[in-house]
Design an enzyme around this catalytic site. Structure first.
Site, PDB file in Angstrom:
ATOM      1  N   HIS A  20       0.832  -1.208   0.000  1.00 25.19           N
ATOM      2  CA  HIS A  20       0.000   0.000   0.000  1.00 25.19           C
ATOM      3  C   HIS A  20       0.862   1.252   0.000  1.00 25.19           C
ATOM      4  CE1 HIS A  20      -4.040   1.725   0.634  1.00 25.19           C
ATOM      5  NE2 HIS A  20      -3.364   2.725   1.169  1.00 25.19           N
ATOM      6  N   ASP A  22       0.294   5.486  -1.114  1.00 26.06           N
ATOM      7  CA  ASP A  22      -0.697   6.487  -1.507  1.00 26.06           C
ATOM      8  C   ASP A  22      -0.129   7.605  -2.369  1.00 26.06           C
ATOM      9  OD1 ASP A  22      -3.423   5.967  -0.452  1.00 26.06           O
ATOM     10  OD2 ASP A  22      -2.389   5.803   1.463  1.00 26.06           O
ATOM     11  N   GLU A 123      -9.045   1.515  -2.395  1.00 25.17           N
ATOM     12  CA  GLU A 123      -9.130   1.587  -0.934  1.00 25.17           C
ATOM     13  C   GLU A 123     -10.501   2.101  -0.517  1.00 25.17           C
ATOM     14  OE1 GLU A 123      -6.391   2.898   2.859  1.00 25.17           O
ATOM     15  OE2 GLU A 123      -6.216   4.045   0.998  1.00 25.17           O
ATOM     16  N   HIS A 150     -13.083   2.126   3.912  1.00 30.47           N
ATOM     17  CA  HIS A 150     -12.011   2.967   4.415  1.00 30.47           C
ATOM     18  C   HIS A 150     -12.396   3.325   5.850  1.00 30.47           C
ATOM     19  CE1 HIS A 150      -9.323   6.641   4.546  1.00 30.47           C
ATOM     20  NE2 HIS A 150      -8.484   5.630   4.350  1.00 30.47           N
ATOM     21  N   HIS A 191      -8.645  -1.725   7.433  1.00 28.68           N
ATOM     22  CA  HIS A 191      -9.666  -0.694   7.678  1.00 28.68           C
ATOM     23  C   HIS A 191     -11.024  -1.237   8.115  1.00 28.68           C
ATOM     24  CE1 HIS A 191      -7.844   3.189   6.789  1.00 28.68           C
ATOM     25  NE2 HIS A 191      -7.210   2.644   5.776  1.00 28.68           N
ATOM     26  N   HIS A 212      -2.344  -3.201   4.701  1.00 28.79           N
ATOM     27  CA  HIS A 212      -1.553  -2.335   5.595  1.00 28.79           C
ATOM     28  C   HIS A 212      -2.189  -2.310   6.977  1.00 28.79           C
ATOM     29  CE1 HIS A 212      -4.617   0.228   3.816  1.00 28.79           C
ATOM     30  NE2 HIS A 212      -4.261   1.311   4.487  1.00 28.79           N
ATOM     31  N   ASP A 320       2.268   2.064   3.760  1.00 28.29           N
ATOM     32  CA  ASP A 320       1.342   3.202   3.752  1.00 28.29           C
ATOM     33  C   ASP A 320       2.065   4.536   3.556  1.00 28.29           C
ATOM     34  OD1 ASP A 320      -1.141   4.379   3.675  1.00 28.29           O
ATOM     35  OD2 ASP A 320      -1.517   4.292   5.814  1.00 28.29           O
TER      36      ASP A 320
END
Length: 392
Positions: A20, A22, A123, A150, A191, A212, A320
């Protein structure tokens, strides 16, 4: 040879598959997807955790790029398409460094060519707007996992950080999982609420992942994985990819983050804001309220525990990066993975076990999902179920 030298040597043969990152969202927030304004061919240390030189330094061989969009956006589907477009343009812009990857075989081919296999993960189930047709569309565009929620619930699944509503997965939520299995899209349980984790494991005929997440027994945060869920991964065949986010790995950072998030909202910012203006507010708060510092050792403590509970065949890494304002000392950006591998070597982890952690487990899990998909597609048509027909 030092442990760090050994770590770098190992990563040359078995590089990191990171679950993961971003970067696409950071590029949206910082420069509205203008890739020339953040040319990752060179160091972007002042703005990002991620660029090509640091990915190379960190020994990254495959990256799941998150095509995340915020769950409070009114236009989640087109925003997700824009994120996918961003990843596609990154791969096109840097063909000597990044290789498009849709399958486990693609990952191995990228490694053989010396490029970084680039996969995509959505996500949050809000990205499909309660539509299995949209789910299939994301798969067709290259998305190979979807995190079911999420930070907020979706209509068919409970999030770890929202008030329980569905009690886990609804009937439509279970159908989403089954359709993901049929497609070959990995079910990502980072999540989601623990009830959703358990329901998804019950519903899934393919290995699941946590792209993650860390261990709740080590740091009691709802984003982390309870031991009873970790214990189920061997039977499922899935994997948990430890995350580095301090507020998920260090208990003192959990408490500090609550106060920091409240401060961001008080200044009119979303608590996950990573723009220059938002980071100024973060830094000002940190100056007056010193932040508890997680370290490489903090993350290794999670991996030690997760190995004990789930077994080495079910672990991976999902940093992450560029999705968190703070990172552990020694894991400051994507160049830091060798420090973690060196720490694990010092703790007695064998090189065969570390090869599973960094590369082999993630490739195996995606390949296993492909095998399940091949069988299901031969016997099951695409689902035409709707949330109205199943959940009323």
């Amino acid at each position: 040879m030092t442990s760090l030298d050994e770590a770098r040597s190992l990563l040359r043969e078995f590089p990191v598959v990171d679950g993961h990152n971003d970067l696409p969202w950071a590029l949206r927030e910082q420069v509205a997807y203008d890739l020339t304004a953040r040319d990752i061919a060179g160091h972007q240390n002042a703005h990002l955790h991620t660029d090509l030189p640091r990915l190379r330094e960190g020994g990254v061989g495959a990256q799941y790029w998150s095509v995340y969009v915020r769950s409070d956006l009114p236009d989640a589907v087109p925003a997700t398409l824009e994120q996918i477009d961003c990843v596609t343009r990154l791969i096109e812009r840097y063909p000597d460094a990044l290789a498009p990857a849709l399958t486990a075989a693609d990952m191995e081919a990228a490694r053989a060519s010396g490029r970084i296999a680039s996969l995509m993960g959505a996500e949050g189930g809000h990205s499909i707007a309660n539509s299995l047709g949209t789910l299939r569309g994301l798969y067709a565009l290259g998305v190979r996992y979807m995190t079911l929620t999420h930070n907020d619930n979706v209509d068919w699944a409970d999030s770890a950080t929202d008030e329980p509503k569905a009690g886990g997965l609804t009937a439509f939520g279970r159908e989403v999982v089954r359709e993901m299995n049929r497609l070959g899209m990995l079910v990502d349980l980072s999540h989601v609420a623990a009830t959703t984790m358990r329901d998804a494991l019950d519903a899934s005929s393919a290995p699941v992942i946590f792209s993650h997440s860390s261990a709740r027994a080590v740091c009691d945060h709802p984003r982390n994985i309870p031991d009873d869920v970790l214990e189920r991964l061997p039977a499922n065949g899935g994997m948990a990819m430890v995350t580095f986010v301090p507020k998920f790995v260090l208990q003192a950072a959990v408490d500090w983050t609550v106060a920091a998030d409240e401060n961001m909202r008080a200044h009119g910012f979303h608590h996950l804001d990573t723009t220059e203006e938002g980071m100024k507010v973060h830094r000002a708060f940190e100056e007056s309220h010193p932040r508890p510092i997680a370290t490489v050792s903090t993350v290794a403590d999670h991996l030690d525990h997760m190995r004990e509970v789930a077994g080495i065949d079910h672990l991976g890494i999902g940093g992450d990066y560029d999705g968190t304002p703070f990172t552990p000392d020694g894991l400051n950006d994507v160049s830091g993975y060798p420090n973690l591998i060196a720490e694990l070597l010092d703790r007695g982890w064998s090189k065969p076990d570390l090869a599973k952690l960094t590369w082999q487990n993630a490739v195996r899990v995606l390949g296993a999902a492909e095998d399940v998909s091949r069988d299901l597609r031969a016997t099951r048509p695409a689902s035409t179920a709707t949330i109205e027909s199943l959940d009323g």
